[in-house]
Write a protein that holds these residues in place. Structure first.
Motif, PDB file in Angstrom:
ATOM      1  N   VAL A   1      -2.127   7.165   5.945  1.00 17.86           N
ATOM      2  CA  VAL A   1      -2.457   6.641   4.615  1.00 17.86           C
ATOM      3  C   VAL A   1      -1.229   5.908   4.094  1.00 17.86           C
ATOM      4  N   TRP A   2      -1.400   4.651   3.785  1.00 16.75           N
ATOM      5  CA  TRP A   2      -0.301   3.857   3.219  1.00 16.75           C
ATOM      6  C   TRP A   2      -0.532   3.719   1.720  1.00 16.75           C
ATOM      7  N   ASP A   3       0.389   4.218   0.939  1.00 19.24           N
ATOM      8  CA  ASP A   3       0.337   4.165  -0.520  1.00 19.24           C
ATOM      9  C   ASP A   3       1.282   3.062  -0.974  1.00 19.24           C
ATOM     10  N   ALA A   4       0.733   1.888  -1.264  1.00 18.29           N
ATOM     11  CA  ALA A   4       1.548   0.711  -1.609  1.00 18.29           C
ATOM     12  C   ALA A   4       1.814   0.701  -3.106  1.00 18.29           C
ATOM     13  N   HIS A   5       3.069   0.918  -3.479  1.00 18.84           N
ATOM     14  CA  HIS A   5       3.437   0.949  -4.894  1.00 18.84           C
ATOM     15  C   HIS A   5       3.734  -0.444  -5.439  1.00 18.84           C
ATOM     16  N   GLU A   6       4.059  -1.371  -4.559  1.00 19.79           N
ATOM     17  CA  GLU A   6       4.480  -2.706  -4.991  1.00 19.79           C
ATOM     18  C   GLU A   6       3.789  -3.760  -4.133  1.00 19.79           C
ATOM     19  N   PHE A   7       3.645  -4.976  -4.693  1.00 21.13           N
ATOM     20  CA  PHE A   7       3.230  -6.122  -3.898  1.00 21.13           C
ATOM     21  C   PHE A   7       4.503  -6.809  -3.441  1.00 21.13           C
ATOM     22  N   LEU A   8       4.865  -6.615  -2.202  1.00 24.92           N
ATOM     23  CA  LEU A   8       6.180  -7.018  -1.711  1.00 24.92           C
ATOM     24  C   LEU A   8       6.478  -8.502  -1.911  1.00 24.92           C
TER      25      LEU A   8
END
Length: 514
Positions: free
Chosen positions: A220-227
């Motif tokens: 599960v990838w929890d993306a906190h930011e839009f890189l």
């Protein structure tokens, strides 16, 4: 569960680990120790382990070499600079004692003349050492990897290796792998929850190794930011292209993706060609707030600021950085007599906050600006509720436009009127709900207008929170159900929930991250 920080200060990660454990999952949260030793504690039923992580690969090769052409006077980067600077200080300290001895003895003449000559020599040597030390510091820090040569180097490796180019452009990412990878392999997890872009690669490589050994790991990838829309965390030209390449290489290994807002979910789906839109888990606070740990009540915000209940108090809570716009709160105080500002930040004594406080002193308002440290995440809402308004003065950056950030929900549960800059999603929400005022980002006059409007009739804005269902939608309990649903979809048949614990984490309390 993996995170690239020390866990304390990251409320999203703390709440996710705790709620997943309460839902019946066996949770081991691996983070990075801020000191040179491992640390362990319990977060409810979740185990927290902070790992030692040496980071020698984070240094660039040019930092180990002398910059003969650009800084010919610089000391070699061997540690000799600090040694020489300290040696000169010791010499000057000795001379000062000898000067005092002569004064006590009442002696002068040749001895005093000789001592004066040595003092002049020590002073000249000190200046020479300072010049060479300054040159070394500049040689290390002023190269931002944006010169024509550096840009050509970056383009070359991007052309030759594609997304694998991060190995050349940002080798420090391997430091995370070398610290976390062996521990993950030893734990042999069924599922890895990787928080943000650095941990994505660590988790994906563990998944690959497990598959080679005949085991399956769900990721599960929890993306906190839009890189692509982030302000680089380091001031060099390779940081962003390297991390974007790293993310692109490992995003396909994620079995599920979650993120913090609908807007970011759409961007991630387009950026990585995801077949499904990521699940959204908002950075919302727990509904029970202070009741979570009843024997650890929140500190008194006004007492820490030294102000009474009738003093107008604006609060900012979250990470401190230039793009967060804290300067405007200080600049506005000249037009807001009697108003105080509380900055509840991750680094109250850090360089940026120190600069803000110095500006406050220059403007003559230092006595009305208070820099305070974080409190524990379960104390944040009751702590902030003592203020008269919550401020979010962030600047226009792509990531700032697309989400309701943590402090938005914390202020809302504290029932504070909001003063927010005109970043898209947050401004639109505030205008639709009527819970605060919107001002033009970086416009001091418009900020003053918004603050005056809120302070003139705070009850008008607070009344919005009485609307049925508004705050209930913005709770961690609702988000935890989404998180549990993602886990259950990937690993059906997990055990049932365990009774929730009310135990405080055995760690230094720190507060919510922005």
């Amino acid at each position: 569960m993996l995170v690239d920080n020390g866990v304390n200060g990251d409320s999203r990660v703390q709440k996710a680990a705790r709620s997943a454990a309460d839902a019946g999952w066996e949770v081991i949260l691996l983070g990075r120790s801020p000191v040179g030793e491992e640390r362990h504690w319990q977060l409810g039923e979740a185990q927290v382990r902070l790992l030692k992580m040496p980071n020698p690969l984070a240094k660039r090769r040019h930092e180990f070499r002398r910059a003969w052409l650009r800084w010919p006077l610089a000391y070699p980067p061997t540690g000799i600079a600090a040694h020489r600077a300290q040696a000169v200080k010791a010499w000057q300290a000795d001379l000062a004692v000898r000067r005092a001895q002569l004064a006590v003895a009442g002696r002068g003449g040749l001895r005093e003349a000789a001592l004066t000559a040595q003092e002049l020599a020590a002073k000249a040597t000190g200046r020479w050492v300072s010049l060479r030390y300054w040159s070394l510091t500049n040689a290390r820090t002023r190269r931002k990897l944006r010169s024509p040569w550096d840009r050509a180097y970056t383009r070359f490796w991007q052309t030759v290796q594609g997304d694998r180019a991060w190995r050349r452009l940002e080798p420090g990412l391997w430091d995370y792998e070398l610290a976390y990878g062996p521990v993950i392999d030893e734990l042999a997890p069924d599922l890895i929850h990787a928080n943000d872009f650095r941990m994505l690669g660590v988790a994906a490589r563990a998944k690959i190794r497990a598959a080679a050994a005949g085991r399956e790991i769900k990721l599960v990838w929890d993306a906190h930011e839009f890189l692509p829309g982030i302000k680089p965390w380091q001031d060099n030209g390779r940081w962003l292209p390297a991390h974007r390449a790293h993310e692109r290489e490992y995003a396909p290994y994620a079995d599920a993706v979650m993120t913090v807002s609908d807007g970011l979910a759409e961007l991630l789906q387009r950026e990585h060609g995801l077949t499904q839109t990521p699940d959204v888990v908002l950075n919302a606070p727990a509904a029970d707030h202070g009741e979570l740990v009843p024997d650890a009540p929140a500190p008194d915000l006004r007492a820490l600021c030294g102000v009474g209940p009738d003093v107008p108090l604006l609060v900012y809570s979250g990470a401190a950085a230039k793009q967060r716009g804290l300067d405007i709160m200080v600049d506005a105080l000249r037009e807001l007599p009697g108003v105080h500002v509380a900055l509840v930040v991750n680094k109250p004594a850090g360089p940026y906050v120190s600069g803000v406080l110095a500006r406050a002193a220059k403007l003559g308002v230092a006595d009305r600006v208070h820099a305070l440290p974080y409190v524990a995440h379960w104390q944040v809402v009751p702590f902030l509720s003592a203020a008269d308004a919550g401020v979010i003065p962030i600047h226009h950056w792509p990531n700032h436009e697309i989400a309701l950030i943590t402090k938005f929900f914390e202020y809302s549960h504290a029932r504070l009127p909001l003063v927010v800059s005109d970043v898209k999603t947050m401004a639109g929400t505030v205008r639709s709900t009527g819970q605060g005022e919107v001002f033009r980002a970086e416009d001091v006059a418009d900020f003053v207008r918004a603050v005056r409007a809120v302070l003139a009739d705070p009850q008008r804005y607070r009344a919005v929170y009485d609307r049925p269902g508004l705050l209930e939608e913005w709770t961690w309990e609702a988000q935890a159900r989404v998180l549990d649903g993602v886990y259950s979809r990937l690993l059906p048949g997990r055990p049932g929930p365990v009774p929730a614990t009310r135990r405080a984490p055995e760690s230094t309390p720190v507060g919510a991250e922005a």
